[in-house]
Each structure stands twice: as C-alpha cells, then as structure tokens.
Design a protein around this motif. Sequence first.
Motif, PDB file in Angstrom:
ATOM      1  N   PRO A 170      34.663  18.179  46.420  1.00 48.73           N
ATOM      2  CA  PRO A 170      36.080  17.916  47.082  1.00 48.73           C
ATOM      3  C   PRO A 170      37.046  17.025  46.416  1.00 48.73           C
ATOM      4  CG  PRO A 170      34.438  18.041  49.056  1.00 48.73           C
ATOM      5  CD  PRO A 170      33.695  18.044  47.736  1.00 48.73           C
ATOM      6  N   PRO A 171      38.132  17.317  46.283  1.00 46.35           N
ATOM      7  CA  PRO A 171      39.203  16.717  45.558  1.00 46.35           C
ATOM      8  C   PRO A 171      39.276  15.215  46.169  1.00 46.35           C
ATOM      9  CG  PRO A 171      40.182  18.592  45.908  1.00 46.35           C
ATOM     10  CD  PRO A 171      38.744  18.671  46.682  1.00 46.35           C
ATOM     11  N   GLU A 172      39.061  15.076  47.701  1.00 51.12           N
ATOM     12  CA  GLU A 172      39.253  13.869  48.353  1.00 51.12           C
ATOM     13  C   GLU A 172      38.131  12.786  47.932  1.00 51.12           C
ATOM     14  OE1 GLU A 172      40.275  16.979  51.086  1.00 51.12           O
ATOM     15  OE2 GLU A 172      38.815  16.803  49.599  1.00 51.12           O
ATOM     16  N   MET A 173      36.890  13.415  47.434  1.00 53.54           N
ATOM     17  CA  MET A 173      35.755  12.518  47.098  1.00 53.54           C
ATOM     18  C   MET A 173      35.882  11.894  45.535  1.00 53.54           C
ATOM     19  SD  MET A 173      31.625  13.239  46.984  1.00 53.54           S
ATOM     20  CE  MET A 173      30.549  12.049  46.873  1.00 53.54           C
ATOM     21  N   MET A 204      18.987  12.749  38.380  1.00 56.87           N
ATOM     22  CA  MET A 204      20.425  13.605  37.922  1.00 56.87           C
ATOM     23  C   MET A 204      19.844  14.391  36.876  1.00 56.87           C
ATOM     24  SD  MET A 204      22.092  10.421  36.355  1.00 56.87           S
ATOM     25  CE  MET A 204      23.397  11.005  34.692  1.00 56.87           C
ATOM     26  N   ARG A 205      18.900  14.100  36.090  1.00 52.66           N
ATOM     27  CA  ARG A 205      18.702  15.066  34.921  1.00 52.66           C
ATOM     28  C   ARG A 205      18.012  16.258  35.516  1.00 52.66           C
ATOM     29  NH1 ARG A 205      17.548   9.854  32.218  1.00 52.66           N
ATOM     30  NH2 ARG A 205      15.223  10.124  32.964  1.00 52.66           N
ATOM     31  N   THR A 206      17.404  16.120  36.458  1.00 48.33           N
ATOM     32  CA  THR A 206      16.472  17.379  37.093  1.00 48.33           C
ATOM     33  C   THR A 206      17.153  18.266  37.871  1.00 48.33           C
ATOM     34  OG1 THR A 206      15.307  16.325  38.783  1.00 48.33           O
ATOM     35  CG2 THR A 206      14.171  16.536  36.468  1.00 48.33           C
ATOM     36  N   SER A 207      17.843  17.642  38.940  1.00 48.77           N
ATOM     37  CA  SER A 207      18.600  18.413  39.984  1.00 48.77           C
ATOM     38  C   SER A 207      19.722  17.434  40.668  1.00 48.77           C
ATOM     39  CB  SER A 207      17.781  18.838  41.280  1.00 48.77           C
ATOM     40  OG  SER A 207      16.953  17.660  41.549  1.00 48.77           O
ATOM     41  N   PRO A 208      20.869  17.475  39.961  1.00 49.23           N
ATOM     42  CA  PRO A 208      21.893  16.647  40.461  1.00 49.23           C
ATOM     43  C   PRO A 208      22.315  16.748  41.979  1.00 49.23           C
ATOM     44  CG  PRO A 208      22.730  17.760  38.419  1.00 49.23           C
ATOM     45  CD  PRO A 208      21.160  18.288  38.799  1.00 49.23           C
ATOM     46  N   LEU A 209      22.756  15.920  42.412  1.00 47.15           N
ATOM     47  CA  LEU A 209      22.949  15.656  44.122  1.00 47.15           C
ATOM     48  C   LEU A 209      24.420  16.619  44.342  1.00 47.15           C
ATOM     49  CD1 LEU A 209      21.182  13.282  43.538  1.00 47.15           C
ATOM     50  CD2 LEU A 209      22.613  11.954  45.151  1.00 47.15           C
ATOM     51  N   GLY A 210      24.313  17.114  45.671  1.00 48.63           N
ATOM     52  CA  GLY A 210      25.469  17.698  46.041  1.00 48.63           C
ATOM     53  C   GLY A 210      26.340  16.699  46.806  1.00 48.63           C
ATOM     54  N   PRO A 211      27.573  16.734  47.109  1.00 47.54           N
ATOM     55  CA  PRO A 211      28.580  16.068  47.455  1.00 47.54           C
ATOM     56  C   PRO A 211      28.163  15.245  48.608  1.00 47.54           C
ATOM     57  CG  PRO A 211      29.967  18.183  47.073  1.00 47.54           C
ATOM     58  CD  PRO A 211      28.172  18.156  46.874  1.00 47.54           C
ATOM     59  N   ALA A 212      27.583  15.827  49.455  1.00 46.54           N
ATOM     60  CA  ALA A 212      27.371  15.047  51.043  1.00 46.54           C
ATOM     61  C   ALA A 212      26.124  14.048  50.586  1.00 46.54           C
ATOM     62  CB  ALA A 212      26.923  16.164  52.001  1.00 46.54           C
ATOM     63  N   GLU A 213      25.101  14.489  49.752  1.00 48.52           N
ATOM     64  CA  GLU A 213      23.915  13.687  49.592  1.00 48.52           C
ATOM     65  C   GLU A 213      24.535  12.431  48.687  1.00 48.52           C
ATOM     66  OE1 GLU A 213      19.403  13.879  48.128  1.00 48.52           O
ATOM     67  OE2 GLU A 213      20.511  15.541  47.894  1.00 48.52           O
ATOM     68  N   ALA A 214      25.450  12.713  47.585  1.00 50.34           N
ATOM     69  CA  ALA A 214      26.098  11.737  46.958  1.00 50.34           C
ATOM     70  C   ALA A 214      26.708  10.660  47.539  1.00 50.34           C
ATOM     71  CB  ALA A 214      26.752  12.219  45.737  1.00 50.34           C
ATOM     72  N   GLU A 229      35.298  -1.601  51.586  1.00 49.91           N
ATOM     73  CA  GLU A 229      36.265  -0.532  51.581  1.00 49.91           C
ATOM     74  C   GLU A 229      35.924   0.674  51.076  1.00 49.91           C
ATOM     75  OE1 GLU A 229      40.178  -3.443  51.368  1.00 49.91           O
ATOM     76  OE2 GLU A 229      39.362  -2.638  49.347  1.00 49.91           O
ATOM     77  N   LEU A 230      35.025   0.719  49.896  1.00 48.67           N
ATOM     78  CA  LEU A 230      34.479   1.823  49.336  1.00 48.67           C
ATOM     79  C   LEU A 230      33.366   2.437  50.173  1.00 48.67           C
ATOM     80  CD1 LEU A 230      33.885   3.680  46.916  1.00 48.67           C
ATOM     81  CD2 LEU A 230      32.105   2.046  46.067  1.00 48.67           C
ATOM     82  N   ARG A 231      32.694   1.604  50.886  1.00 45.45           N
ATOM     83  CA  ARG A 231      31.718   2.135  51.702  1.00 45.45           C
ATOM     84  C   ARG A 231      32.368   2.886  53.002  1.00 45.45           C
ATOM     85  NH1 ARG A 231      29.625  -2.468  55.487  1.00 45.45           N
ATOM     86  NH2 ARG A 231      31.753  -2.054  56.271  1.00 45.45           N
ATOM     87  N   ASP A 232      33.433   2.372  53.356  1.00 42.66           N
ATOM     88  CA  ASP A 232      34.101   2.677  54.432  1.00 42.66           C
ATOM     89  C   ASP A 232      34.981   4.150  54.090  1.00 42.66           C
ATOM     90  OD1 ASP A 232      33.159   1.005  56.214  1.00 42.66           O
ATOM     91  OD2 ASP A 232      35.102  -0.154  56.163  1.00 42.66           O
ATOM     92  N   LEU A 233      35.523   4.200  52.866  1.00 38.17           N
ATOM     93  CA  LEU A 233      36.164   5.381  52.138  1.00 38.17           C
ATOM     94  C   LEU A 233      35.110   6.564  52.129  1.00 38.17           C
ATOM     95  CD1 LEU A 233      38.528   3.844  49.530  1.00 38.17           C
ATOM     96  CD2 LEU A 233      38.996   5.029  51.550  1.00 38.17           C
ATOM     97  N   LEU A 234      34.061   6.344  51.735  1.00 40.27           N
ATOM     98  CA  LEU A 234      32.911   7.348  51.602  1.00 40.27           C
ATOM     99  C   LEU A 234      32.414   7.698  52.735  1.00 40.27           C
ATOM    100  CD1 LEU A 234      30.704   5.581  48.614  1.00 40.27           C
ATOM    101  CD2 LEU A 234      31.989   7.651  48.469  1.00 40.27           C
ATOM    102  N   ALA A 235      32.112   6.969  53.596  1.00 40.31           N
ATOM    103  CA  ALA A 235      31.776   7.361  55.073  1.00 40.31           C
ATOM    104  C   ALA A 235      32.711   8.135  55.856  1.00 40.31           C
ATOM    105  CB  ALA A 235      31.362   6.006  55.838  1.00 40.31           C
ATOM    106  N   GLY A 236      33.927   7.969  55.387  1.00 40.57           N
ATOM    107  CA  GLY A 236      34.946   8.889  56.259  1.00 40.57           C
ATOM    108  C   GLY A 236      35.443  10.119  55.697  1.00 40.57           C
ATOM    109  N   LEU A 237      34.735  10.352  54.344  1.00 39.37           N
ATOM    110  CA  LEU A 237      34.832  11.656  53.847  1.00 39.37           C
ATOM    111  C   LEU A 237      34.349  12.826  54.588  1.00 39.37           C
ATOM    112  CD1 LEU A 237      34.045  10.848  50.095  1.00 39.37           C
ATOM    113  CD2 LEU A 237      36.271  11.610  50.886  1.00 39.37           C
ATOM    114  N   PRO A 238      35.426  14.040  54.856  1.00 37.82           N
ATOM    115  CA  PRO A 238      34.914  15.071  55.703  1.00 37.82           C
ATOM    116  C   PRO A 238      34.172  16.158  55.102  1.00 37.82           C
ATOM    117  CG  PRO A 238      37.029  15.559  54.866  1.00 37.82           C
ATOM    118  CD  PRO A 238      36.516  14.169  54.336  1.00 37.82           C
ATOM    119  N   LEU A 239      32.723  15.809  54.816  1.00 33.61           N
ATOM    120  CA  LEU A 239      31.713  16.495  54.303  1.00 33.61           C
ATOM    121  C   LEU A 239      30.841  16.842  55.380  1.00 33.61           C
ATOM    122  CD1 LEU A 239      31.329  14.480  51.004  1.00 33.61           C
ATOM    123  CD2 LEU A 239      32.769  16.377  51.410  1.00 33.61           C
ATOM    124  N   GLY A 240      29.922  17.912  54.904  1.00 29.81           N
ATOM    125  CA  GLY A 240      28.941  18.309  55.736  1.00 29.81           C
ATOM    126  C   GLY A 240      27.894  17.506  55.652  1.00 29.81           C
TER     127      GLY A 240
END
Length: 295
Positions: free
Chosen positions: A241-244, A106-116, A264-275
């Motif tokens: 994305p605001p949903e994330m 995270m100090r060198t190259s923060p993750l994008g939304p899909a990777e996070a 529930e958190l796992r399922d909420l994250l898995a359901g996010l419409p990200l590439g």
Amino acid sequence: MTETSPGALPVPIVPGLTDLRVFARGGYATIYKATQISVGREVAVKVENRTLDSEHDQARFLREARAAGRMSSHPHVVDLFDVGVTVDQHPYLIMELCDGSYAERMRTSPLGPAEARDLGVKIADAIAHSHAAGVLHRDVKPANILHSHFNSAVLADFGLAVVAEMRDASVALEVLTPAYAPPEMFNHSPPSPAVDVYALCATLYAVMHGRPPRWQSERNPSLITVLEMFHQPVPGLPGVPPEMIDVLRAGMSNDPGERPSAVELRDLLAGLPLGPAGSPVGGTGVPGPVGGGPG
C-alpha cells in the motif's frame, strides 16, 4: 588496534565455553557456535577480528557493551549472556543462538506488507527502548534481525557498535553497511537516533523487495553510486500500500530532522490499515543457527 587476517585466526579461548566451531566469518567479526558449560546450552559467540590493544580501549568496550547488554531485557532484542576480551585481546559477545536472519529470509521468500509492518513495530519498539536509555544501535540491517522458534524477531549486535566507533576514520566505511546507512554517515557526522530510524525503514523496504532500496541488483554498488542514490526517489513496490511506502520514505528522508523518532515510527507502522500477517517467520525452516550477522 591491530588487524589480523580472518583466515588465520585460531579458535579463541572463551571462559565458560567449550566446543567452539566457526559458523560464519564477516569483514570484522567471526561467529562461533559453542556450548556454555555451566548450563549445557548452545550459544552463539561473536568475536572481533581486530584486537583492542590498550587497557583503555578494552575498559571502554566492556563498559559500553555491558550498557548495551541492558537492552537485551526487551523481548525483541537478542539475549546477551556475557561480554569480554579474550587472552589475545579480541572482544567477544556471548548471545542466544537463533535459527536464522531476515537477510536469508528476504533472499528466499520476501515478506508481505502485513508481516513487514509487524516486524517493524517490534523492532522500532526495541530501538525506541534503547534510545530512551541513550544507546544507539548504528547497524540495523536484515542480517542483524534474527528469528527463532520462540521469537519471530530479535535485534542483534548492540554490543559491537562501540568497537566500530573506536576505529579510525580509514576503516569507518568498511564497517558501514552502505545499503542501510543514511547520507550523514558518509560525511563523518556524529551518529544520532535518526540513523537507526533510517536503517530500520531501509531494512523493512528490503525484506519486502528482496534487495535494498534503490539498488538495481544484489551486487554492492560503488561508493559513488551509493551517494548518487540518495538523490533518487524511493519507488513504490507492487502489492505494498502507498501509505506504507510513504511511512518508509519519511523514515528514509535525507534530512535527519525530518525523520520520525523510533516511537513515532512504531506508532505510524502500527496504525497502517493492513490485514493480519501470515504465520510466524520462526516456522519457515530457514536453515542455519546464527547469533547476528558476521559483519
């Protein structure tokens, strides 16, 4: 328990290991790189700086650390090979050696939304597995999520949580990582599964942002400032994305009862419409083998 200056600690003698050399020192533990004699593989050894003086404390550590070791059967929990107490009464863990941590990433190259998101799904599943077995982690943070060439995300440090719990109240805040600890941990409330959910959501926010939620800089704020931060909203992030952000805000609710469970958190994250996410973190070449954050 007694305290020893980390700088004065001699190299410990750990049965079955040779060639121990210091890799990292932290506030309450030291990590060594070593060779496991029986199979000739390199491992990470995490040794507590304090000692467990009574047989009761040692027996409790071994019992609970071994129970936590059962978590390592999960594909996204670091392999724990052995636990024990050195001759001079320092508890230790022998773990798989990994290539780096998400604190470095995270100090060198923060993750994008899909990777996070993908990271969150894997670690939330590991936490859900541990909660189902009655084991809390209590110190989820970027330094305790490791990656290797073979696995993009493994959660480390289940075994030392019990040592932190056994300390007296005067050192409780020293053990906490304030950036990822929920408000109830500052008023000595008993830890619950909701603590791990909060910490994971704060971690996911941090690995995208480059620093913990609400922090204005990389410097550690005072305890008073940390407590004031709980009353501030968690801001959105550019490109996320605001949903994330909404999912992470729910997981960082000040009320533990309002947070989702790990499942529930796992399922909420898995359901996010990200590439799809990019290449695995294990291929980023972050230097330095580790076996969990030093503390």
